[in-house]
Design an enzyme around this catalytic site. Structure first.
Site, PDB file in Angstrom:
ATOM      1  N   GLN A  53      37.482  41.781  30.236  1.00 42.02           N
ATOM      2  CA  GLN A  53      38.693  40.751  29.838  1.00 42.02           C
ATOM      3  C   GLN A  53      39.261  41.265  28.402  1.00 42.02           C
ATOM      4  OE1 GLN A  53      36.155  37.044  29.684  1.00 42.02           O
ATOM      5  NE2 GLN A  53      38.071  36.233  30.318  1.00 42.02           N
ATOM      6  N   LEU A 111      39.436  32.177  30.235  1.00 44.35           N
ATOM      7  CA  LEU A 111      40.375  32.675  29.097  1.00 44.35           C
ATOM      8  C   LEU A 111      41.355  33.650  29.804  1.00 44.35           C
ATOM      9  CD1 LEU A 111      38.284  33.227  26.175  1.00 44.35           C
ATOM     10  CD2 LEU A 111      39.813  31.260  26.630  1.00 44.35           C
ATOM     11  N   GLU A 153      30.145  34.513  33.234  1.00 43.12           N
ATOM     12  CA  GLU A 153      30.344  35.854  32.456  1.00 43.12           C
ATOM     13  C   GLU A 153      29.797  36.882  33.373  1.00 43.12           C
ATOM     14  OE1 GLU A 153      32.234  36.171  30.170  1.00 43.12           O
ATOM     15  OE2 GLU A 153      32.503  33.898  29.838  1.00 43.12           O
TER      16      GLU A 153
HETATM   17 ZN    ZN Z   1      36.355  33.843  32.312  1.00 47.17          ZN
END
Ligand code: ZN
Length: 202
Positions: A53, A111, A153
């Site tokens: 990410q 996110l 995750e």
């Molecule tokens: Zn995520």
């Protein structure tokens, strides 16, 4: 240092990350990356952030569920989600085993897809074998919301996003989630949003 969070549509989010060697884990570069990821996660704020990410295809994620994130949430809602604070920690080269069927359903966000949520079925109980930031082996047994965070995750490290596992009809903007669905029971939401309702195309 705050890092830029990669958004859905970037190829890197769909690639498998590679494991780290113990020497790499103890290197200055990885220590700095962990610090920067911690800062970026807290700033977002989020309860987890995976290396892909922030543009690194490495099997590494940071996790932290701070008490302040849930201080205004209703007790019953926290109890239902089995959500309790989780101190900051790092998982590296994780191997995930489900200790229950993935059938606990709650809304989840990411996110890398800000402003949206959906109901995602997850296992209530899991085990993660991994290394910590000192390359020491760790075995984590988690249940409830913490187990959900870990599943989310670890998916990132294999190129997965929650939208791959969501009940697609429940996909909603955050604004509409807060307006219509936040306080409703999951079973009612599924019925209203027509989960499983479309006829099969032939
Ligand atoms: Zn995520």
């Amino acid at each position: 240092m705050r890092l830029k969070i990669v958004q859905t549509g970037e190829a890197g989010l769909r690639e498998a990350s590679r494991p780290l060697s113990p020497d790499e884990i103890r290197s200055a570069e990885i220590r700095q990356l962990i610090e920067a990821m911690k800062e970026t996660m807290r700033d977002a704020p989020g309860v987890g952030l995976a290396a892909p990410q922030v543009g690194h295809l490495l099997q590494l994620a940071v996790i932290e569920d701070r008490p302040e994130y849930t201080k205004d949430a209703p007790r019953e809602q926290l109890a239902e989600r089995e959500r309790e604070p989780v101190p900051f920690h790092v998982i590296i080269n994780p191997q995930l085993s489900l200790l229950a069927d993935p059938k606990i359903e709650f809304f989840e966000g990411c996110l890398s897809l800000p402003g949206f949520m959906a109901i995602v079925p997850r296992a209530r109980k899991i085990r993660v074998k991994c290394l910590d930031e000192n390359a020491k082996p760790r075995m984590i047994e988690a249940s409830g919301w913490y187990a959900r965070i870990l599943q989310h995750e670890v998916d990132h490290l294999h190129g997965g996003l929650y939208i791959d596992r969501m009940l697609t009809q429940t996909f909603t903007t955050l604004e509409n989630y807060n307006r219509h669905w936040k306080d409703k029971p999951i079973s009612q939401i599924k019925t209203t949003m027509g989960v499983g309702g479309l006829p099969k195309l032939s």
